[in-house]
Design a protein around this motif. Structure first.
Motif, PDB file in Angstrom:
ATOM      1  N   GLY A   2       1.165  -1.169   0.401  1.00  9.90           N
ATOM      2  CA  GLY A   2       0.458  -0.257   0.422  1.00  9.90           C
ATOM      3  C   GLY A   2       1.019   1.375  -0.093  1.00  9.90           C
ATOM      4  N   ASP A   3       2.117   1.225   1.247  1.00 13.69           N
ATOM      5  CA  ASP A   3       2.868   2.370   0.607  1.00 13.69           C
ATOM      6  C   ASP A   3       3.711   2.592  -0.761  1.00 13.69           C
ATOM      7  N   VAL A   4       3.783   1.805  -1.357  1.00 15.12           N
ATOM      8  CA  VAL A   4       4.888   1.462  -2.428  1.00 15.12           C
ATOM      9  C   VAL A   4       3.562   2.346  -3.696  1.00 15.12           C
ATOM     10  N   THR A   5       2.517   2.141  -3.369  1.00 16.05           N
ATOM     11  CA  THR A   5       1.191   2.173  -4.538  1.00 16.05           C
ATOM     12  C   THR A   5       1.038   3.849  -4.160  1.00 16.05           C
ATOM     13  N   PHE A   6       0.940   4.089  -2.713  1.00 13.19           N
ATOM     14  CA  PHE A   6       1.320   5.755  -2.339  1.00 13.19           C
ATOM     15  C   PHE A   6       2.309   6.400  -2.977  1.00 13.19           C
ATOM     16  N   ARG A   7       3.091   6.332  -2.516  1.00 12.70           N
ATOM     17  CA  ARG A   7       4.523   6.565  -3.246  1.00 12.70           C
ATOM     18  C   ARG A   7       4.760   6.488  -4.675  1.00 12.70           C
ATOM     19  N   GLY A   8       4.195   6.126  -5.150  1.00  9.84           N
ATOM     20  CA  GLY A   8       3.429   5.941  -7.222  1.00  9.84           C
ATOM     21  C   GLY A   8       2.940   7.180  -7.856  1.00  9.84           C
ATOM     22  N   ARG A   9       1.876   7.287  -6.599  1.00  9.46           N
ATOM     23  CA  ARG A   9       0.774   8.210  -7.376  1.00  9.46           C
ATOM     24  C   ARG A   9       1.228   9.737  -6.592  1.00  9.46           C
ATOM     25  N   GLU A  10       2.351   9.402  -5.544  1.00 11.76           N
ATOM     26  CA  GLU A  10       3.198  10.678  -6.003  1.00 11.76           C
ATOM     27  C   GLU A  10       3.409  11.337  -6.872  1.00 11.76           C
ATOM     28  N   ILE A  11       4.608  10.688  -7.551  1.00 17.00           N
ATOM     29  CA  ILE A  11       5.586  10.802  -8.152  1.00 17.00           C
ATOM     30  C   ILE A  11       4.671  11.084  -9.118  1.00 17.00           C
ATOM     31  N   ALA A  12       3.781  10.026  -9.517  1.00 18.98           N
ATOM     32  CA  ALA A  12       3.232  11.188 -11.125  1.00 18.98           C
ATOM     33  C   ALA A  12       2.351  11.996 -11.103  1.00 18.98           C
ATOM     34  N   GLN A  13       1.279  12.407  -9.969  1.00 21.25           N
ATOM     35  CA  GLN A  13       0.759  13.944  -9.604  1.00 21.25           C
ATOM     36  C   GLN A  13       1.657  15.002  -9.480  1.00 21.25           C
ATOM     37  N   HIS A  14       2.756  14.691  -8.320  1.00 20.78           N
ATOM     38  CA  HIS A  14       3.386  16.017  -8.212  1.00 20.78           C
ATOM     39  C   HIS A  14       4.919  15.964  -8.091  1.00 20.78           C
ATOM     40  N   GLY A  15       5.376  15.008  -8.951  1.00 26.67           N
ATOM     41  CA  GLY A  15       7.335  14.633  -8.321  1.00 26.67           C
ATOM     42  C   GLY A  15       8.280  13.946  -8.070  1.00 26.67           C
ATOM     43  N   LEU A  16       9.190  13.511  -8.591  1.00 35.17           N
ATOM     44  CA  LEU A  16      10.181  12.917  -7.144  1.00 35.17           C
ATOM     45  C   LEU A  16      10.350  13.645  -6.014  1.00 35.17           C
ATOM     46  N   ALA A  17      10.766  14.820  -6.428  1.00 37.48           N
ATOM     47  CA  ALA A  17      11.382  15.764  -5.011  1.00 37.48           C
ATOM     48  C   ALA A  17       9.784  16.002  -4.227  1.00 37.48           C
ATOM     49  N   ALA A  18       8.660  16.022  -4.177  1.00 36.67           N
ATOM     50  CA  ALA A  18       7.739  16.080  -3.800  1.00 36.67           C
ATOM     51  C   ALA A  18       7.559  14.141  -2.809  1.00 36.67           C
ATOM     52  N   MET A  19       7.292  13.877  -3.736  1.00 35.24           N
ATOM     53  CA  MET A  19       7.744  11.901  -3.264  1.00 35.24           C
ATOM     54  C   MET A  19       9.266  11.783  -2.054  1.00 35.24           C
ATOM     55  N   PHE A  20      10.071  12.558  -2.194  1.00 37.32           N
ATOM     56  CA  PHE A  20      10.900  11.987  -1.768  1.00 37.32           C
ATOM     57  C   PHE A  20      10.637  12.741  -0.155  1.00 37.32           C
ATOM     58  N   ALA A  21      10.608  14.216  -0.552  1.00 34.26           N
ATOM     59  CA  ALA A  21      10.151  15.046   0.506  1.00 34.26           C
ATOM     60  C   ALA A  21       9.262  14.467   1.545  1.00 34.26           C
ATOM     61  N   GLY A  22       8.438  13.554   1.287  1.00 36.61           N
ATOM     62  CA  GLY A  22       7.090  12.613   2.183  1.00 36.61           C
ATOM     63  C   GLY A  22       7.636  11.676   2.148  1.00 36.61           C
ATOM     64  N   LEU A  23       9.004  11.295   2.367  1.00 39.46           N
ATOM     65  CA  LEU A  23       9.398   9.492   2.678  1.00 39.46           C
ATOM     66  C   LEU A  23       9.648   9.745   4.195  1.00 39.46           C
ATOM     67  N   ALA A  24      10.384  11.254   4.845  1.00 36.72           N
ATOM     68  CA  ALA A  24      11.374  11.159   5.841  1.00 36.72           C
ATOM     69  C   ALA A  24      11.044  12.665   5.732  1.00 36.72           C
ATOM     70  N   GLY A  25      11.391  13.381   6.846  1.00 35.54           N
ATOM     71  CA  GLY A  25      12.204  14.369   7.465  1.00 35.54           C
ATOM     72  C   GLY A  25      13.710  14.588   6.998  1.00 35.54           C
ATOM     73  N   ARG A  26      14.418  13.360   6.552  1.00 35.02           N
ATOM     74  CA  ARG A  26      15.441  13.040   6.858  1.00 35.02           C
ATOM     75  C   ARG A  26      15.904  13.318   5.148  1.00 35.02           C
ATOM     76  N   VAL A  27      14.558  12.898   4.600  1.00 33.33           N
ATOM     77  CA  VAL A  27      15.336  12.981   3.617  1.00 33.33           C
ATOM     78  C   VAL A  27      14.698  13.850   2.150  1.00 33.33           C
ATOM     79  N   ARG A  28      15.709  14.346   1.353  1.00 30.36           N
ATOM     80  CA  ARG A  28      15.686  15.225   0.354  1.00 30.36           C
ATOM     81  C   ARG A  28      16.124  15.412  -0.673  1.00 30.36           C
ATOM     82  N   LEU A  29      15.197  15.827  -2.118  1.00 27.34           N
ATOM     83  CA  LEU A  29      16.235  15.826  -3.347  1.00 27.34           C
ATOM     84  C   LEU A  29      16.873  17.292  -3.080  1.00 27.34           C
ATOM     85  N   SER A  30      17.535  17.647  -3.359  1.00 30.70           N
ATOM     86  CA  SER A  30      18.084  18.449  -3.834  1.00 30.70           C
ATOM     87  C   SER A  30      18.910  18.412  -5.357  1.00 30.70           C
ATOM     88  N   GLY A  31      18.905  19.207  -6.286  1.00 29.89           N
ATOM     89  CA  GLY A  31      19.340  19.486  -7.779  1.00 29.89           C
ATOM     90  C   GLY A  31      19.179  17.524  -7.937  1.00 29.89           C
TER      91      GLY A  31
END
Length: 321
Positions: A151-180
């Protein structure tokens, strides 16, 4: 400290999700060492404590240090959301003695290894201990655990499709981010390296981490293990449906169990899923099997039940899928 994975060229398209039964099995040993850190898993932890005496407690305990680290060779990068434990254990069995010794010494520091982790057959003893642990503590609940991870994997895939990789990474945990073009993972341990995500970056949801983690050594394949969504509901009792016509014939509980047993399950798994005792479930299962509505087969140390062809026909006529 921070681990940085550089996503260059094809690596951007190589971000994948995977589920690892072995990772979950090994990381759950954190609760073996310190149950108080995992209050959401208390229903499962209580059951684990009841069977702990029948497992290789010494080896399992030695696979976790005081900082709740585990050996990297036991948490390999999975390749698919459909990874099977049998395949992962077979791959681990091929691990070289040098890698096993290196990772165990990284875990426990300089000096002599704990007695359960010494000797030429240490890898076989570790795998035997983990197999017994799986059969007694994980197998009865794995379908439920896997459903949460999928269920988590399905949710993250939807996040990428709707909002992009940066938003998905930001939603993983407070310690993960996509910078450039670089994914940054801020870890608690004294680990600091930057490397290209050669071969792609694998994201692995887990039930046993509070935030996110990455391998200790930079030569390990790029991987981020992060906390899966929905853990607060994992052990809540599930409602037992009571289809009308069939419930009138069999009773609501037995009719509901037939629906649950579209896929095989043990009495222990059903009891945890429904929030009742195994004794109560077994009474219904015996009655249904005696009536020819269930078949059973032994799988490892568990007995799995599933619907018979007759039960499928009854459900079809009751318009229950």
């Amino acid at each position: 400290m921070v681990v940085r994975y550089q996503l260059v060229g094809q690596d951007l398209g190589g971000v994948r999700f995977a589920i690892s039964p072995l990772n979950e099995l090994v990381l759950s040993l954190h609760a073996w060492r310190d149950p108080g850190r995992y209050p959401l898993h208390l229903p499962w932890i209580r059951q684990m404590q009841r069977v702990r005496g029948s497992l290789d407690d010494a080896v399992l305990d030695a696979l976790v240090n005081d900082d709740l680290w585990t050996p990297d060779f036991l948490t390999p990068r999975p390749w698919s959301p459909l990874t099977r434990l049998e395949d992962e254990l077979a791959a681990i069995r091929r691990t070289g003695n040098g890698v096993v010794d290196r990772d165990l010494r990284l875990l426990h520091g300089p000096g002599e290894l704990p007695a359960p982790l010494r000797g030429p057959d240490v890898l076989d003893r570790i795998l035997d201990a983990l197999t017994g642990y799986w059969e007694r503590c994980f197998a009865p609940h794995w379908s439920r655990m896997r459903a949460l991870l999928e269920g988590d994997v399905t949710f993250r895939g939807r996040e990428i499709a709707q909002h992009g990789l940066a938003a998905m990474f930001a939603g993983l945990a407070g310690r993960v981010r996509l910078s450039g073009d670089t994914v940054e993972v801020f870890v608690r341990s004294q680990v600091h390296y930057t490397r290209p995500a050669t071969g792609g970056l694998t994201l692995v949801p887990s039930m046993w981490t509070s935030s996110a983690s990455a391998p200790i050594l930079p030569d390990e394949p790029p991987m981020i293990i992060y906390r899966a969504r929905g853990l607060g509901t994992l052990w809540e009792p599930q409602p037992l449906p009571a289809p009308g016509a069939l419930a009138g014939l069999l009773g609501a509980h037995r009719a509901g169990l037939l629906i649950q047993l579209a896929t095989p399950a043990s009495s222990t798994e059903l009891a945890v899923r429904l929030g009742v005792t195994a004794t109560a479930v077994n009474q219904h299962l015996r009655a249904l099997r005696a009536a020819g509505l269930l078949v059973s087969a032994r799988h490892g140390r568990s007995v799995l039940y599933r619907r018979s062809d007759l039960a499928d026909q009854l459900l079809a006529r009751s318009s229950v899928s």
